[in-house]
Design an enzyme around this catalytic site. Sequence first.
Site, PDB file in Angstrom:
ATOM      1  N   GLN A 124      32.748 -82.442  48.595  1.00  9.52           N
ATOM      2  CA  GLN A 124      33.451 -83.163  49.648  1.00  9.52           C
ATOM      3  C   GLN A 124      33.841 -82.225  50.788  1.00  9.52           C
ATOM      4  OE1 GLN A 124      35.929 -86.984  48.641  1.00  9.52           O
ATOM      5  NE2 GLN A 124      37.306 -85.269  48.490  1.00  9.52           N
ATOM      6  N   GLU A 165      31.297 -81.749  53.845  1.00 12.29           N
ATOM      7  CA  GLU A 165      31.400 -82.702  54.945  1.00 12.29           C
ATOM      8  C   GLU A 165      32.690 -82.495  55.724  1.00 12.29           C
ATOM      9  OE1 GLU A 165      30.705 -86.717  53.731  1.00 12.29           O
ATOM     10  OE2 GLU A 165      28.703 -86.293  52.934  1.00 12.29           O
ATOM     11  N   GLU A 166      33.775 -82.221  55.016  1.00  5.71           N
ATOM     12  CA  GLU A 166      35.058 -82.029  55.691  1.00  5.71           C
ATOM     13  C   GLU A 166      34.996 -80.872  56.678  1.00  5.71           C
ATOM     14  OE1 GLU A 166      39.589 -80.504  54.591  1.00  5.71           O
ATOM     15  OE2 GLU A 166      38.420 -81.587  53.078  1.00  5.71           O
ATOM     16  N   ARG A 167      34.373 -79.771  56.276  1.00  3.63           N
ATOM     17  CA  ARG A 167      34.350 -78.584  57.128  1.00  3.63           C
ATOM     18  C   ARG A 167      33.418 -78.759  58.317  1.00  3.63           C
ATOM     19  NH1 ARG A 167      34.767 -74.938  51.636  1.00  3.63           N
ATOM     20  NH2 ARG A 167      37.047 -75.109  51.485  1.00  3.63           N
ATOM     21  N   ALA A 174      35.333 -81.006  60.688  1.00  2.00           N
ATOM     22  CA  ALA A 174      36.409 -80.296  61.374  1.00  2.00           C
ATOM     23  C   ALA A 174      35.869 -79.449  62.526  1.00  2.00           C
ATOM     24  CB  ALA A 174      37.167 -79.409  60.379  1.00  2.00           C
TER      25      ALA A 174
END
Length: 434
Positions: A289, A292-294, A297
């Site tokens: 997860q 995708e988060e990084r 961001a």
Amino acid sequence: MALREGALRANLLVNSRNLYKFTSYVGVRSLSQNASTKPVSATAPETTGDHLLYTQEHFALKESLKKIIDQEINPHVDKWEAEGIFPAHKIFKILGNAGFLGVNKPVEYGGLGLDFSYSVAVSEELGTIRCGGVPMAIGVQTDMATPALARFGSAELKKEFLLPSIKGDKVACLGVSEVGAGSDVSSIRTMAVKKGDEYVINGGKMWTTNGTQADWMCLLANTSDGPPHRNKSLLCLPMNLPGVHIARKIDKMGMWSSDTAEIFFDDVHVPCTNIIGQEGMGFTYQMLQFQEERLWAAANVITTMDIVIQETINYTRQRKIFQKPVLYHQAVQFRLAELQTEVELLRALLHTATALYIKGNDVTKLASMAKLKAGRLTREVSDSCLQYWGGMGFTSDVLVSRFYRDSRLLSIGGGADEVMLGIICKYMDTLPKK
């Protein structure tokens, strides 16, 4: 072919729903009606000519989102910043109706079924919001709390939690960080002990974005006493259950419009069926997860940096010192040119990583590099540009000062710079052998 198929799936969804966006905005889902995989030129400087990643559908998506931001979000940002919170349910419902909370999520649960490059395009456009708190809250909903659920959750869980999150009927939060266990995810202490057909949860979470308004939490908890990387599970936790206590809304240096909570769990009972995927796989799911988060961001701050640099150019062209505009000093010209070059390099890294990711590659190293560079570059851009605004830059009246406060979080949240460096070193095989 995959892009066209995703667009066609979105088109089917358009035909099955008469949504708000068709009367208020350019329809996001209608972008599939003229599906094409041929890149087209755009008017923005950073997209002039044939784009290496984006197609006309990506630009249609961005343009539709821009209309919502200009009409429903930016006019209210100053008020939300002053109040320390924004109306998440209202804004998420608008975005959900327009298709922006499930761009790369399954069509059968209300998503558009498009690839992750569309989520990156959305994240870039969210960077036009004139604060960091609102985009961050949206990103938690779309690319931090829901990817594991969409990928590994049961059909029942997706119907109960993913579907309403994509529609904007429910606000999600992510429960990972704890006091003493922020960047070191393996050290979390919250326990979910199985008793019969339920888990009983005790512990707490810290720095929880959307925490005071969320309807449910994607919770990472220890579900056994095994090794720290194999004893954790992700659970869907309704926030209205007995024993869930929102201890306080945290006062922060920046991201003022985003509500951030400290939350405690006291014998909270959830069904065992609320587990996402397999028990003991939560750490692995969370690391996936994080990819995708990084990337999300990094994408989110690129447009904001473009805007801050351009507004600084405009201001320094008017502001005079020693009888000539500040911009006419070569040191200022060169510094702004250097900063814009760094932004373009980050954009190239982001789009390369995204292109590889949608082809199924492990981009953990590149995503970590993008996150690391984004966090450091936002500090560099905000500090350098603020300097050229002089006293005005030290006020709360201009975007650059808000960006200066908000952007500091990027090198801390979602894995600190030092964690990113450790991951990069691991992939470079430079860490000492145990």
